[in-house]
Design a protein around this motif. Structure first.
Motif, mmCIF file in Angstrom:
data_model
loop_
_atom_site.group_PDB
_atom_site.id
_atom_site.type_symbol
_atom_site.label_atom_id
_atom_site.label_comp_id
_atom_site.label_asym_id
_atom_site.label_seq_id
_atom_site.Cartn_x
_atom_site.Cartn_y
_atom_site.Cartn_z
ATOM 1 N N VAL A 1 6.612 2.467 12.346
ATOM 2 C CA VAL A 1 5.339 1.754 12.356
ATOM 3 C C VAL A 1 4.204 2.697 12.734
ATOM 4 C CG1 VAL A 1 4.063 -0.153 13.400
ATOM 5 C CG2 VAL A 1 6.528 -0.375 13.029
ATOM 6 N N VAL A 2 3.104 2.592 11.987
ATOM 7 C CA VAL A 2 1.876 3.305 12.299
ATOM 8 C C VAL A 2 0.782 2.251 12.394
ATOM 9 C CG1 VAL A 2 0.213 5.029 11.504
ATOM 10 C CG2 VAL A 2 2.660 5.384 11.104
ATOM 11 N N LEU A 3 -0.105 2.398 13.383
ATOM 12 C CA LEU A 3 -1.143 1.410 13.643
ATOM 13 C C LEU A 3 -2.531 1.944 13.330
ATOM 14 C CD1 LEU A 3 0.113 0.256 17.155
ATOM 15 C CD2 LEU A 3 0.638 -0.784 14.947
ATOM 16 N N ALA A 4 -3.385 1.041 12.818
ATOM 17 C CA ALA A 4 -4.797 1.357 12.612
ATOM 18 C C ALA A 4 -5.611 0.157 13.073
ATOM 19 C CB ALA A 4 -5.074 1.661 11.138
ATOM 20 N N GLY A 5 -6.727 0.422 13.745
ATOM 21 C CA GLY A 5 -7.549 -0.634 14.299
ATOM 22 C C GLY A 5 -8.627 -1.165 13.377
ATOM 23 N N ASN A 6 -8.751 -0.568 12.188
ATOM 24 C CA ASN A 6 -9.741 -1.065 11.227
ATOM 25 C C ASN A 6 -9.399 -0.549 9.833
ATOM 26 O OD1 ASN A 6 -11.141 1.582 10.778
ATOM 27 N ND2 ASN A 6 -11.675 1.316 12.933
ATOM 28 N N GLY A 7 -10.076 -1.101 8.831
ATOM 29 C CA GLY A 7 -9.779 -0.740 7.451
ATOM 30 C C GLY A 7 -10.040 0.716 7.126
ATOM 31 N N LYS A 8 -11.120 1.276 7.669
ATOM 32 C CA LYS A 8 -11.443 2.680 7.402
ATOM 33 C C LYS A 8 -10.331 3.596 7.914
ATOM 34 C CE LYS A 8 -15.195 6.037 8.069
ATOM 35 N NZ LYS A 8 -14.564 7.157 8.734
ATOM 36 N N ALA A 9 -9.881 3.354 9.152
ATOM 37 C CA ALA A 9 -8.799 4.175 9.718
ATOM 38 C C ALA A 9 -7.509 3.989 8.924
ATOM 39 C CB ALA A 9 -8.582 3.812 11.187
ATOM 40 N N GLY A 10 -7.275 2.768 8.449
ATOM 41 C CA GLY A 10 -6.085 2.513 7.650
ATOM 42 C C GLY A 10 -6.101 3.281 6.341
ATOM 43 N N ILE A 11 -7.216 3.272 5.665
ATOM 44 C CA ILE A 11 -7.330 4.014 4.397
ATOM 45 C C ILE A 11 -7.186 5.503 4.637
ATOM 46 C CG2 ILE A 11 -8.953 4.641 2.555
ATOM 47 C CD1 ILE A 11 -9.844 1.661 2.571
ATOM 48 N N GLU A 12 -7.746 6.008 5.735
ATOM 49 C CA GLU A 12 -7.569 7.433 6.051
ATOM 50 C C GLU A 12 -6.092 7.767 6.234
ATOM 51 O OE1 GLU A 12 -10.146 7.998 9.434
ATOM 52 O OE2 GLU A 12 -11.955 7.968 8.184
ATOM 53 N N LEU A 13 -5.336 6.901 6.886
ATOM 54 C CA LEU A 13 -3.893 7.126 7.039
ATOM 55 C C LEU A 13 -3.176 7.057 5.689
ATOM 56 C CD1 LEU A 13 -3.309 5.108 10.308
ATOM 57 C CD2 LEU A 13 -2.815 7.541 10.004
ATOM 58 N N LEU A 14 -3.586 6.123 4.846
ATOM 59 C CA LEU A 14 -2.974 5.998 3.519
ATOM 60 C C LEU A 14 -3.195 7.249 2.672
ATOM 61 C CD1 LEU A 14 -3.931 2.292 2.823
ATOM 62 C CD2 LEU A 14 -1.588 3.209 2.847
ATOM 63 N N GLN A 15 -4.286 7.956 2.930
ATOM 64 C CA GLN A 15 -4.589 9.163 2.168
ATOM 65 C C GLN A 15 -3.746 10.358 2.609
ATOM 66 O OE1 GLN A 15 -8.826 9.193 2.963
ATOM 67 N NE2 GLN A 15 -9.273 8.366 0.928
ATOM 68 N N THR A 16 -3.138 10.276 3.781
ATOM 69 C CA THR A 16 -2.418 11.440 4.308
ATOM 70 C C THR A 16 -0.938 11.201 4.550
ATOM 71 O OG1 THR A 16 -2.981 10.853 6.593
ATOM 72 C CG2 THR A 16 -4.499 12.334 5.431
ATOM 73 N N ARG A 17 -0.493 9.946 4.523
ATOM 74 C CA ARG A 17 0.902 9.641 4.820
ATOM 75 C C ARG A 17 1.451 8.650 3.807
ATOM 76 N NH1 ARG A 17 1.308 8.787 11.240
ATOM 77 N NH2 ARG A 17 3.508 8.900 10.732
ATOM 78 N N ALA A 18 2.760 8.657 3.654
ATOM 79 C CA ALA A 18 3.424 7.728 2.734
ATOM 80 C C ALA A 18 3.945 6.512 3.500
ATOM 81 C CB ALA A 18 4.575 8.433 2.031
ATOM 82 N N PHE A 19 3.758 5.341 2.924
ATOM 83 C CA PHE A 19 4.224 4.098 3.514
ATOM 84 C C PHE A 19 4.949 3.272 2.458
ATOM 85 C CE2 PHE A 19 0.548 5.360 6.032
ATOM 86 C CZ PHE A 19 1.055 5.250 7.321
ATOM 87 N N ASP A 20 5.793 2.356 2.929
ATOM 88 C CA ASP A 20 6.478 1.424 2.036
ATOM 89 C C ASP A 20 5.719 0.111 1.927
ATOM 90 O OD1 ASP A 20 8.824 3.071 1.498
ATOM 91 O OD2 ASP A 20 9.278 2.761 3.622
ATOM 92 N N CYS A 21 4.985 -0.235 2.986
ATOM 93 C CA CYS A 21 4.184 -1.455 2.936
ATOM 94 C C CYS A 21 3.013 -1.349 3.896
ATOM 95 C CB CYS A 21 5.025 -2.692 3.252
ATOM 96 S SG CYS A 21 5.556 -2.835 4.957
ATOM 97 N N VAL A 22 2.013 -2.176 3.620
ATOM 98 C CA VAL A 22 0.835 -2.288 4.473
ATOM 99 C C VAL A 22 0.724 -3.751 4.881
ATOM 100 C CG1 VAL A 22 -1.686 -2.129 4.571
ATOM 101 C CG2 VAL A 22 -0.372 -0.414 3.306
ATOM 102 N N ILE A 23 0.514 -3.966 6.171
ATOM 103 C CA ILE A 23 0.236 -5.303 6.682
ATOM 104 C C ILE A 23 -1.182 -5.239 7.232
ATOM 105 C CG2 ILE A 23 0.883 -7.075 8.340
ATOM 106 C CD1 ILE A 23 3.745 -5.826 8.263
ATOM 107 N N THR A 24 -2.084 -5.978 6.599
ATOM 108 C CA THR A 24 -3.490 -5.873 6.983
ATOM 109 C C THR A 24 -4.103 -7.234 7.251
ATOM 110 O OG1 THR A 24 -5.645 -4.948 6.377
ATOM 111 C CG2 THR A 24 -4.324 -5.841 4.581
ATOM 112 N N ASP A 25 -4.985 -7.256 8.232
ATOM 113 C CA ASP A 25 -5.763 -8.447 8.521
ATOM 114 C C ASP A 25 -6.768 -8.640 7.390
ATOM 115 O OD1 ASP A 25 -6.812 -10.617 9.903
ATOM 116 O OD2 ASP A 25 -7.952 -9.397 11.313
ATOM 117 N N LEU A 26 -7.074 -9.877 7.083
ATOM 118 C CA LEU A 26 -8.054 -10.172 6.045
ATOM 119 C C LEU A 26 -9.474 -9.890 6.534
ATOM 120 C CD1 LEU A 26 -8.892 -11.380 3.300
ATOM 121 C CD2 LEU A 26 -8.860 -13.618 4.407
#
Length: 128
Positions: free
Chosen positions: A27-52
Motif C-alpha cells: 500500500v502507498v498513500l497519497a493525501g490528495n489527487g495531485k500527490a496521487g498522480i505524481e506517484l502514478l507517474q513514478t511507480r507501478a500499481f495494480d489498482c487505485v482507490i480514490t476519494d471522489l
C-alpha cells in the motif's frame, strides 16, 4: 497486489491501509489527487482507490488521468457524499467500482470489492 490509496481524510487512509495490508497488499498513500498522480507517474500499481471529493484534483480528475495514461489500471472510487448520478458518471468514465463510505468507516466494502477485483484479474490473466 500494489494499491495506491488517494484520500484527503487521514482516518480513511489509515483504515484502508490497515485493511489492505491485512489482505496482503502493498500500500502507498497519497493525501490528495495531485500527490496521487505524481506517484502514478513514478511507480507501478495494480489498482487505485480514490476519494471522489477532494480539494484540487478530485477523484474524477484522478480517474481521467489514469484512463489517459494507464488505461488498464483499475480504479475504485470512494465517496461519503455520493449519489446515483456520481456513481453512473464514474462508471461511464471507466471506474471499476463506486463505493459509498459506510459510517463508521471500517473498510468492509473495500475489502469485498478488492476480493472481486482479484478474482476478475485472475480470470483476465487466464483468458490471455
Amino acid at each position: 497486489m500494489r494499491a495506491l490509496i488517494i484520500d484527503d481524510e487521514e482516518y480513511v487512509r489509515l483504515v484502508l491501509e490497515h485493511t489492505l495490508r491485512e489482505e496482503g497488499c502493498e500500500v502507498v498513500l497519497a493525501g490528495n489527487g495531485k500527490a496521487g498522480i505524481e506517484l502514478l507517474q513514478t511507480r507501478a500499481f495494480d489498482c487505485v482507490i480514490t476519494d471522489l471529493r477532494m480539494p484540487g484534483i478530485d477523484g474524477m480528475g484522478v480517474l481521467a488521468w489514469v484512463k489517459e495514461h494507464e488505461p488498464t489500471l483499475d480504479v475504485l472510487m470512494l465517496t461519503g457524499h455520493g449519489d446515483v448520478k456520481d456513481a453512473v458518471e464514474a462508471m461511464k468514465q471507466g471506474a471499476w467500482d463506486f463505493l459509498v463510505k459506510d459510517t463508521p468507516f471500517d473498510g468492509t466494502a473495500v475489502k469485498a470489492a478488492l476480493a472481486k477485483l482479484r478474482a476478475v484479474r485472475i480470470l483476465r490473466r487466464e483468458n490471455l
